[in-house]
Design an enzyme around this catalytic site. Sequence first.
Site, PDB file in Angstrom:
ATOM      1  N   ARG A  60      -4.945  67.173   7.908  1.00 54.67           N
ATOM      2  CA  ARG A  60      -5.628  66.060   7.243  1.00 54.67           C
ATOM      3  C   ARG A  60      -7.095  66.410   6.968  1.00 54.67           C
ATOM      4  O   ARG A  60      -7.656  66.015   5.934  1.00 54.67           O
ATOM      5  CB  ARG A  60      -5.538  64.819   8.138  1.00 54.67           C
ATOM      6  N   HIS A  64      -9.207  65.934   3.497  1.00 52.50           N
ATOM      7  CA  HIS A  64     -10.433  65.129   3.374  1.00 52.50           C
ATOM      8  C   HIS A  64     -11.636  65.989   3.012  1.00 52.50           C
ATOM      9  O   HIS A  64     -12.571  65.522   2.357  1.00 52.50           O
ATOM     10  CB  HIS A  64     -10.693  64.350   4.669  1.00 52.50           C
ATOM     11  N   ASN A  92     -12.841  58.668   7.797  1.00 48.05           N
ATOM     12  CA  ASN A  92     -12.872  59.777   8.758  1.00 48.05           C
ATOM     13  C   ASN A  92     -13.133  59.345  10.196  1.00 48.05           C
ATOM     14  O   ASN A  92     -12.699  60.017  11.135  1.00 48.05           O
ATOM     15  CB  ASN A  92     -13.956  60.785   8.359  1.00 48.05           C
ATOM     16  N   HIS A 191       2.649  63.232   6.031  1.00 48.63           N
ATOM     17  CA  HIS A 191       2.760  62.042   6.881  1.00 48.63           C
ATOM     18  C   HIS A 191       4.046  62.048   7.706  1.00 48.63           C
ATOM     19  O   HIS A 191       4.423  61.013   8.247  1.00 48.63           O
ATOM     20  CB  HIS A 191       2.645  60.767   6.031  1.00 48.63           C
TER      21      HIS A 191
HETATM   22  C1  HEM Z   1      -1.703  60.107  -0.853  1.00 52.10           C
HETATM   23  C2  HEM Z   1      -2.796  59.578  -0.339  1.00 52.10           C
HETATM   24  C3  HEM Z   1      -3.042  59.492   1.138  1.00 52.10           C
HETATM   25  C4  HEM Z   1      -3.418  58.390   1.825  1.00 52.10           C
HETATM   26  C5  HEM Z   1      -3.690  57.022   1.222  1.00 52.10           C
HETATM   27  C6  HEM Z   1      -3.496  58.743   3.208  1.00 52.10           C
HETATM   28  C7  HEM Z   1      -3.857  57.895   4.230  1.00 52.10           C
HETATM   29  C8  HEM Z   1      -3.733  58.173   5.577  1.00 52.10           C
HETATM   30  C9  HEM Z   1      -4.006  57.248   6.644  1.00 52.10           C
HETATM   31  C10 HEM Z   1      -4.506  55.822   6.466  1.00 52.10           C
HETATM   32  C11 HEM Z   1      -3.729  57.878   7.811  1.00 52.10           C
HETATM   33  C12 HEM Z   1      -3.858  57.295   9.220  1.00 52.10           C
HETATM   34  C13 HEM Z   1      -5.221  57.588   9.773  1.00 52.10           C
HETATM   35  C14 HEM Z   1      -5.418  56.831  11.077  1.00 52.10           C
HETATM   36  O1  HEM Z   1      -5.541  55.615  11.025  1.00 52.10           O
HETATM   37  O2  HEM Z   1      -5.446  57.442  12.150  1.00 52.10           O
HETATM   38  C15 HEM Z   1      -3.295  59.215   7.491  1.00 52.10           C
HETATM   39  C16 HEM Z   1      -2.917  60.157   8.416  1.00 52.10           C
HETATM   40  C17 HEM Z   1      -2.595  61.451   8.104  1.00 52.10           C
HETATM   41  N1  HEM Z   1      -2.647  62.023   6.841  1.00 52.10           N
HETATM   42 FE1  HEM Z   1      -2.858  61.059   5.096  1.00 52.10          FE
HETATM   43  N2  HEM Z   1      -3.170  60.058   3.328  1.00 52.10           N
HETATM   44  C18 HEM Z   1      -2.887  60.566   2.087  1.00 52.10           C
HETATM   45  C19 HEM Z   1      -2.563  61.873   1.790  1.00 52.10           C
HETATM   46  C20 HEM Z   1      -2.521  62.901   2.715  1.00 52.10           C
HETATM   47  C21 HEM Z   1      -2.478  64.306   2.379  1.00 52.10           C
HETATM   48  C22 HEM Z   1      -2.523  64.872   0.967  1.00 52.10           C
HETATM   49  C23 HEM Z   1      -2.421  64.975   3.555  1.00 52.10           C
HETATM   50  C24 HEM Z   1      -2.381  66.465   3.801  1.00 52.10           C
HETATM   51  C25 HEM Z   1      -1.772  67.322   3.014  1.00 52.10           C
HETATM   52  C26 HEM Z   1      -2.414  63.995   4.619  1.00 52.10           C
HETATM   53  C27 HEM Z   1      -2.283  64.275   5.957  1.00 52.10           C
HETATM   54  C28 HEM Z   1      -2.286  63.327   6.967  1.00 52.10           C
HETATM   55  C29 HEM Z   1      -1.969  63.630   8.346  1.00 52.10           C
HETATM   56  C30 HEM Z   1      -1.467  64.966   8.890  1.00 52.10           C
HETATM   57  C31 HEM Z   1      -2.159  62.448   9.066  1.00 52.10           C
HETATM   58  C32 HEM Z   1      -2.017  62.254  10.586  1.00 52.10           C
HETATM   59  C33 HEM Z   1      -3.394  62.545  11.172  1.00 52.10           C
HETATM   60  C34 HEM Z   1      -3.498  62.518  12.686  1.00 52.10           C
HETATM   61  O3  HEM Z   1      -2.509  62.270  13.379  1.00 52.10           O
HETATM   62  O4  HEM Z   1      -4.610  62.764  13.171  1.00 52.10           O
HETATM   63  N3  HEM Z   1      -2.517  62.744   4.065  1.00 52.10           N
HETATM   64  N4  HEM Z   1      -3.313  59.369   6.121  1.00 52.10           N
END
Ligand code: HEM
Length: 323
Positions: A60, A64, A92, A191
Amino acid sequence: MQNSISFCFLLFLTISTVSMASNLQVGFYGQSCPSVEQVVRKVVYKAISQNPGLGAGLIRMHFHDCFVRGCDASVLLDSTPGNPAEKEHPANFPSLRGYEVIDEAKTKLESQCPNTISCADIIAFAARDSSLRLGGIYYAVQSGRRDGTISNISEPTTNVPPPFFNLQQLEESFKRKGLSLEEMVVLSGAHSIGVTHCSAFNETHPYYPSLDPSLAKVLREKCPNYPSTNANNDPTVPLDFVTPNKLDNLYYKDLQNNRALLNSDQALMTTPPTVEMVRKFGSQGGVWANKFANAMVHMGSIEVLTGTEGEIRRNCRVVNYYN
Ligand code: HEM
Ligand SMILES: *[C@@H]1O[C@H](CO)[C@@H](O)[C@H](O)[C@H]1NC(C)=O
Ligand SMILES: *[C@@H]1O[C@H](CO)[C@@H](O)[C@H](O)[C@H]1NC(C)=O
């Protein structure tokens, strides 16, 4: 004659400028620091074996970073007096994790190859190693990125898509970074690992079908005040309850069963072309994994600094001027 010579010269200049702009290459540190990728991998694997969630955090983090000022490690910079940094933005903070893993790799690399490896490249290597460790997905990382010197708390607002975006907004935000609709769908497959804070999702949104009742029941137990938010008590839940530490295509099966927590995930089921992609990736995991690898490489090339642009930060949290 004169004209055609200057034309050729101009053409040469144009071509060399264009190729400089995409000057990333696999093995960029082959001469200057041959062990770099091993060093990063070792640090990342150790971190993931202690806490697999850090692998999710690092993937992630690359996203970002690349969506704000390109992949220039701006997301790693700490705030300075009068200039709160990108990492303080709600996109973030407090959710983005893995900063210490990057610090540890950087410290090791500074002792082996001082002033050589950019923090932006370390993030790119670390995201790849996480994909390999958690998903068995390998790709060669192009390197040669340089580090930026600016980080501004307000910039994620217009660059990092929030979880309440609908499909059109998501497509638009990726298109602005040169990524296609399919790449958006493919990368959302990240995700399938990691967690979300309860405050990030709202399954009562009227545009989406209702969440699978058995999952809703679990969320009522885990999230206080669910489905509304309680900022003072905001625990996390896995994005994929079944295999939370496995980067796989189960995500796409979940979407088809109304088991997506984020509105931005369930949004992929709201138009025929994206539904078609979700079905395909849900049934053909290998096809998805291959496209995921390619899309990560593409994402890693967004607006990069190369050559003599930017700098090689000595400490990933601080620009060299202050250090
Ligand atoms: C399409 C638009 C996207 C949105 C709106 C989005 C939004 C989010 C949100 C809200 C979370 C939860 C954060 C939290 O509250 O802890 C999250 C987690 C995550 N996102 Fe996305 N995301 C998007 C695209 C992506 C992309 C492109 C990637 C990487 C290629 C990604 C990788 C991740 C990962 C791995 C997590 C888990 C993070 C953790 O466990 O620390 N996301 N995302
Ligand atoms: C940060 O960005 C905002 C919006 O683009 C701008 O108004 C502000 O002046 C910037 N802050 C600094 C310290 O450059
Ligand atoms: C969730 O969405 C509903 C309907 O749009 C809205 O009334 C409610 O305030 C939202 N809750 C949160 C926590 O965002």
